[in-house]
Structure formats: C-alpha cells, structure tokens
Design a protein around this motif. Structure first.
Motif, PDB file in Angstrom:
ATOM      1  N   GLY A  78       0.795  -1.214   0.000  1.00  0.00           N
ATOM      2  CA  GLY A  78       0.000   0.000   0.000  1.00  0.00           C
ATOM      3  C   GLY A  78       0.833   1.273   0.000  1.00  0.00           C
ATOM      4  N   ILE A  79       2.018   1.211  -0.584  1.00  0.00           N
ATOM      5  CA  ILE A  79       2.916   2.374  -0.610  1.00  0.00           C
ATOM      6  C   ILE A  79       2.351   3.432  -1.556  1.00  0.00           C
ATOM      7  CG2 ILE A  79       5.212   3.186  -1.270  1.00  0.00           C
ATOM      8  CD1 ILE A  79       6.227   0.342  -0.514  1.00  0.00           C
ATOM      9  N   TYR A  80       2.260   4.670  -1.067  1.00  0.00           N
ATOM     10  CA  TYR A  80       1.810   5.749  -1.937  1.00  0.00           C
ATOM     11  C   TYR A  80       2.891   6.805  -2.168  1.00  0.00           C
ATOM     12  CZ  TYR A  80       1.098   8.759   2.128  1.00  0.00           C
ATOM     13  OH  TYR A  80       1.276   9.502   3.263  1.00  0.00           O
ATOM     14  N   ALA A  81       3.972   6.797  -1.386  1.00  0.00           N
ATOM     15  CA  ALA A  81       5.034   7.778  -1.598  1.00  0.00           C
ATOM     16  C   ALA A  81       6.384   7.193  -1.228  1.00  0.00           C
ATOM     17  CB  ALA A  81       4.778   9.041  -0.781  1.00  0.00           C
ATOM     18  N   VAL A  82       7.356   7.454  -2.075  1.00  0.00           N
ATOM     19  CA  VAL A  82       8.750   7.127  -1.798  1.00  0.00           C
ATOM     20  C   VAL A  82       9.357   8.409  -1.231  1.00  0.00           C
ATOM     21  CG1 VAL A  82      10.967   6.512  -2.837  1.00  0.00           C
ATOM     22  CG2 VAL A  82       8.858   5.423  -3.640  1.00  0.00           C
ATOM     23  N   THR A  83      10.111   8.294  -0.148  1.00  0.00           N
ATOM     24  CA  THR A  83      10.669   9.475   0.504  1.00  0.00           C
ATOM     25  C   THR A  83      12.188   9.506   0.389  1.00  0.00           C
ATOM     26  OG1 THR A  83      10.765   8.339   2.640  1.00  0.00           O
ATOM     27  CG2 THR A  83       8.767   9.595   2.167  1.00  0.00           C
ATOM     28  N   PHE A  84      12.715  10.698   0.211  1.00  0.00           N
ATOM     29  CA  PHE A  84      14.149  10.947   0.215  1.00  0.00           C
ATOM     30  C   PHE A  84      14.383  11.999   1.297  1.00  0.00           C
ATOM     31  CE2 PHE A  84      16.114   9.935  -4.176  1.00  0.00           C
ATOM     32  CZ  PHE A  84      15.262   8.854  -4.368  1.00  0.00           C
ATOM     33  N   ARG A  85      14.956  11.596   2.423  1.00  0.00           N
ATOM     34  CA  ARG A  85      15.283  12.571   3.478  1.00  0.00           C
ATOM     35  C   ARG A  85      16.768  12.864   3.383  1.00  0.00           C
ATOM     36  NH1 ARG A  85      17.572  12.551   8.276  1.00  0.00           N
ATOM     37  NH2 ARG A  85      17.497  10.296   8.461  1.00  0.00           N
ATOM     38  N   ILE A  86      17.095  14.105   3.063  1.00  0.00           N
ATOM     39  CA  ILE A  86      18.476  14.518   2.845  1.00  0.00           C
ATOM     40  C   ILE A  86      19.042  15.074   4.140  1.00  0.00           C
ATOM     41  CG2 ILE A  86      19.975  16.061   1.542  1.00  0.00           C
ATOM     42  CD1 ILE A  86      17.791  15.982  -0.678  1.00  0.00           C
ATOM     43  N   ASP A  87      20.246  14.604   4.492  1.00  0.00           N
ATOM     44  CA  ASP A  87      20.894  15.051   5.715  1.00  0.00           C
ATOM     45  C   ASP A  87      22.404  14.895   5.524  1.00  0.00           C
ATOM     46  OD1 ASP A  87      21.235  15.965   8.319  1.00  0.00           O
ATOM     47  OD2 ASP A  87      19.882  14.488   9.189  1.00  0.00           O
ATOM     48  N   SER A  88      23.170  15.172   6.567  1.00  0.00           N
ATOM     49  CA  SER A  88      24.615  14.954   6.519  1.00  0.00           C
ATOM     50  C   SER A  88      25.108  14.560   7.905  1.00  0.00           C
ATOM     51  CB  SER A  88      25.344  16.218   6.033  1.00  0.00           C
ATOM     52  OG  SER A  88      25.079  17.297   6.883  1.00  0.00           O
ATOM     53  N   VAL A  89      26.217  13.861   7.936  1.00  0.00           N
ATOM     54  CA  VAL A  89      26.818  13.416   9.189  1.00  0.00           C
ATOM     55  C   VAL A  89      27.340  14.648   9.929  1.00  0.00           C
ATOM     56  CG1 VAL A  89      28.640  12.021  10.226  1.00  0.00           C
ATOM     57  CG2 VAL A  89      27.436  11.184   8.185  1.00  0.00           C
ATOM     58  N   ASP A  90      26.920  14.823  11.162  1.00  0.00           N
ATOM     59  CA  ASP A  90      27.348  15.953  11.997  1.00  0.00           C
ATOM     60  C   ASP A  90      27.187  17.301  11.310  1.00  0.00           C
ATOM     61  OD1 ASP A  90      28.044  14.209  14.068  1.00  0.00           O
ATOM     62  OD2 ASP A  90      30.081  13.963  13.287  1.00  0.00           O
ATOM     63  N   GLN A  91      26.170  17.426  10.450  1.00  0.00           N
ATOM     64  CA  GLN A  91      25.888  18.666   9.714  1.00  0.00           C
ATOM     65  C   GLN A  91      27.077  19.147   8.888  1.00  0.00           C
ATOM     66  OE1 GLN A  91      22.598  19.687   9.667  1.00  0.00           O
ATOM     67  NE2 GLN A  91      22.510  17.729  10.727  1.00  0.00           N
ATOM     68  N   ASP A  92      27.934  18.214   8.480  1.00  0.00           N
ATOM     69  CA  ASP A  92      29.091  18.534   7.647  1.00  0.00           C
ATOM     70  C   ASP A  92      28.728  18.216   6.199  1.00  0.00           C
ATOM     71  OD1 ASP A  92      31.524  18.578   6.235  1.00  0.00           O
ATOM     72  OD2 ASP A  92      32.650  17.847   7.976  1.00  0.00           O
ATOM     73  N   PRO A  93      28.641  19.220   5.328  1.00  0.00           N
ATOM     74  CA  PRO A  93      28.205  18.988   3.950  1.00  0.00           C
ATOM     75  C   PRO A  93      29.133  18.109   3.132  1.00  0.00           C
ATOM     76  CG  PRO A  93      29.006  21.220   4.188  1.00  0.00           C
ATOM     77  CD  PRO A  93      28.968  20.610   5.568  1.00  0.00           C
ATOM     78  N   ARG A  94      30.316  17.817   3.660  1.00  0.00           N
ATOM     79  CA  ARG A  94      31.217  16.906   2.938  1.00  0.00           C
ATOM     80  C   ARG A  94      30.785  15.455   3.106  1.00  0.00           C
ATOM     81  NH1 ARG A  94      36.627  18.655   5.679  1.00  0.00           N
ATOM     82  NH2 ARG A  94      35.140  18.676   7.382  1.00  0.00           N
ATOM     83  N   TRP A  95      29.869  15.171   4.033  1.00  0.00           N
ATOM     84  CA  TRP A  95      29.448  13.800   4.312  1.00  0.00           C
ATOM     85  C   TRP A  95      27.928  13.687   4.246  1.00  0.00           C
ATOM     86  CZ3 TRP A  95      33.792  11.548   3.736  1.00  0.00           C
ATOM     87  CH2 TRP A  95      34.967  12.156   4.162  1.00  0.00           C
ATOM     88  N   PRO A  96      27.340  13.973   3.067  1.00  0.00           N
ATOM     89  CA  PRO A  96      25.881  13.930   2.949  1.00  0.00           C
ATOM     90  C   PRO A  96      25.364  12.513   2.721  1.00  0.00           C
ATOM     91  CG  PRO A  96      26.799  14.469   0.842  1.00  0.00           C
ATOM     92  CD  PRO A  96      27.969  14.351   1.810  1.00  0.00           C
ATOM     93  N   TYR A  97      24.097  12.356   2.965  1.00  0.00           N
ATOM     94  CA  TYR A  97      23.426  11.102   2.625  1.00  0.00           C
ATOM     95  C   TYR A  97      21.949  11.369   2.400  1.00  0.00           C
ATOM     96  CZ  TYR A  97      21.948  11.021   7.545  1.00  0.00           C
ATOM     97  OH  TYR A  97      21.411  11.345   8.755  1.00  0.00           O
ATOM     98  N   VAL A  98      21.305  10.434   1.766  1.00  0.00           N
ATOM     99  CA  VAL A  98      19.860  10.493   1.578  1.00  0.00           C
ATOM    100  C   VAL A  98      19.287   9.185   2.112  1.00  0.00           C
ATOM    101  CG1 VAL A  98      20.004   9.709  -0.837  1.00  0.00           C
ATOM    102  CG2 VAL A  98      17.955  10.881  -0.037  1.00  0.00           C
ATOM    103  N   ALA A  99      18.292   9.303   2.987  1.00  0.00           N
ATOM    104  CA  ALA A  99      17.596   8.135   3.530  1.00  0.00           C
ATOM    105  C   ALA A  99      16.407   7.864   2.615  1.00  0.00           C
ATOM    106  CB  ALA A  99      17.128   8.401   4.960  1.00  0.00           C
ATOM    107  N   VAL A 100      16.442   6.758   1.902  1.00  0.00           N
ATOM    108  CA  VAL A 100      15.375   6.401   0.971  1.00  0.00           C
ATOM    109  C   VAL A 100      14.376   5.517   1.705  1.00  0.00           C
ATOM    110  CG1 VAL A 100      14.813   5.310  -1.235  1.00  0.00           C
ATOM    111  CG2 VAL A 100      16.992   6.526  -0.962  1.00  0.00           C
ATOM    112  N   GLY A 101      13.129   5.912   1.692  1.00  0.00           N
ATOM    113  CA  GLY A 101      12.108   5.152   2.409  1.00  0.00           C
ATOM    114  C   GLY A 101      10.755   5.259   1.742  1.00  0.00           C
ATOM    115  N   TYR A 102       9.721   4.975   2.515  1.00  0.00           N
ATOM    116  CA  TYR A 102       8.368   5.017   1.962  1.00  0.00           C
ATOM    117  C   TYR A 102       7.352   5.220   3.081  1.00  0.00           C
ATOM    118  CZ  TYR A 102       8.039   0.177   3.626  1.00  0.00           C
ATOM    119  OH  TYR A 102       8.036  -0.956   4.407  1.00  0.00           O
TER     120      TYR A 102
END
Length: 187
Positions: free
Chosen positions: A23-47
């Motif tokens: 019953g998934i209606y949306a795929v989510t991309f939550r963008i963040d970074s380790v210790d708020q350091d933009p050199r170490w970003p990541y995206v949490a892919v979920g639903y």
C-alpha cells in the motif's frame, strides 16, 4: 561510475525491494549529513503507506497533513530503509567527484562558499534521482507507479515532478530548497 549514477542505482535497488503489496503511496528521500558537515551527505530512501496515512488521519483533523507532512511519516518514511551516500562506494564516489568539481576542502581549509555549493550539488543529485524514479514508475520490481516521490529535508517537504521550477536558496517551496523541481500535492 559517477556519483549521480551510484545514487540512482542504489535508490532504484532500494525501491525495488519495497513490499509490492504494502500500500505504498510515496517514496521518501530525506536529505541530511553526518554531523551537519556537507562533505558527508546522505539520503535516507524510504516510503510511507496508505495505512500509515489512515492512522495519522484518525489523530489529526487535517487530512493533507496526515498524508503529506514529513512529521507524520512512519520510521520507514522519515528514517528510510537504506542510507545512500554513507555506503563505502558512495562516500568514495562523492569525494572524488566533489574534488574534481573543485568543491572539496579539508578540515584545516577555510570552507568559504564550498559548504553551500556542496549542499546544492548533493540536492541536485537527489532531485535527479527522485525524478528518474518518478518517471520510471518507482524502481525495478516495484509495485508500479507511486503517487509521488518526495524529498524531505530541513523542513522542506515536496513531491518531485516535472512541474514548476522553484529557484534559489531563498525561494523554494515553503521558502526553502535551492533548485527544487516540485508541485504541491492536491488536497
């Protein structure tokens, strides 16, 4: 392989592993970074699922908020199923490409405007990956097209589509989001 290709491939793999009848209606991309350091970003892919939205709707009077606000998303939507960019291959590809673009700096360097340029580049990578998923119908092996592929970051919660262009760091949807391509979901 370029960092963009890596993010797209991993995001496609993650979405392809989502439960096909969940019953998934949306795929989510939550963008963040380790210790708020933009050199170490990541995206949490979920639903998030119809059942999650229904449960939140019982709690809230605003049906739009219960369905689309990142604050109402379950752990699979907010924290994601897998982090892209913190994996060893992603870290190496990100750094190599950031260096080749002249965006990388070391701890003892003065970051100047490298921070904002790194952040904007990572957002662009994630937006393109989300647009690709949206246009392809949601990933290999998925249950088909999703209602929306969403980016969630720093209070900005927008679905990705080929709609209007939201420009500049000060003028994105809800006043945030450099370079977002977005449309507001219909209530």
């Amino acid at each position: 392989m370029a960092f963009q290709e890596h993010v797209e491939r991993v995001a496609d793999d993650v979405v392809g592993e989502f439960p096909p009848d969940g019953g998934i209606y949306a795929v989510t991309f939550r963008i963040d970074s380790v210790d708020q350091d933009p050199r170490w970003p990541y995206v949490a892919v979920g639903y998030t699922t119809e059942a999650d939205a229904a449960e939140e709707a019982e709690r809230l009077s605003d049906s739009w908020e219960s369905r689309w606000s990142y604050a109402c998303f379950p752990e699979t939507g907010l924290e994601g199923v897998r982090l892209v960019g913190r994996d060893p291959e992603g870290v190496e590809l990100h750094r190599r490409e950031a260096e080749s673009r002249g965006l990388w700096y070391e701890d003892d360097d003065e970051p100047d405007n490298y921070d904002s340029r790194l952040v904007e580049w990572f957002y662009e990578v994630c937006v393109r990956a989300a647009q690709r998923l949206h246009e392809s119908g949601g990933g290999a092996g998925s249950a088909g097209p999703r209602d929306s592929v969403r980016h969630v970051r720093s209070g900005c919660d927008v679905p990705v589509d080929r709609g209007r262009q939201c420009g500049g760091a000060d003028r994105g949807v809800h006043g945030r989001g450099p370079g977002w391509t977005a449309r507001a979901p219909k209530a």
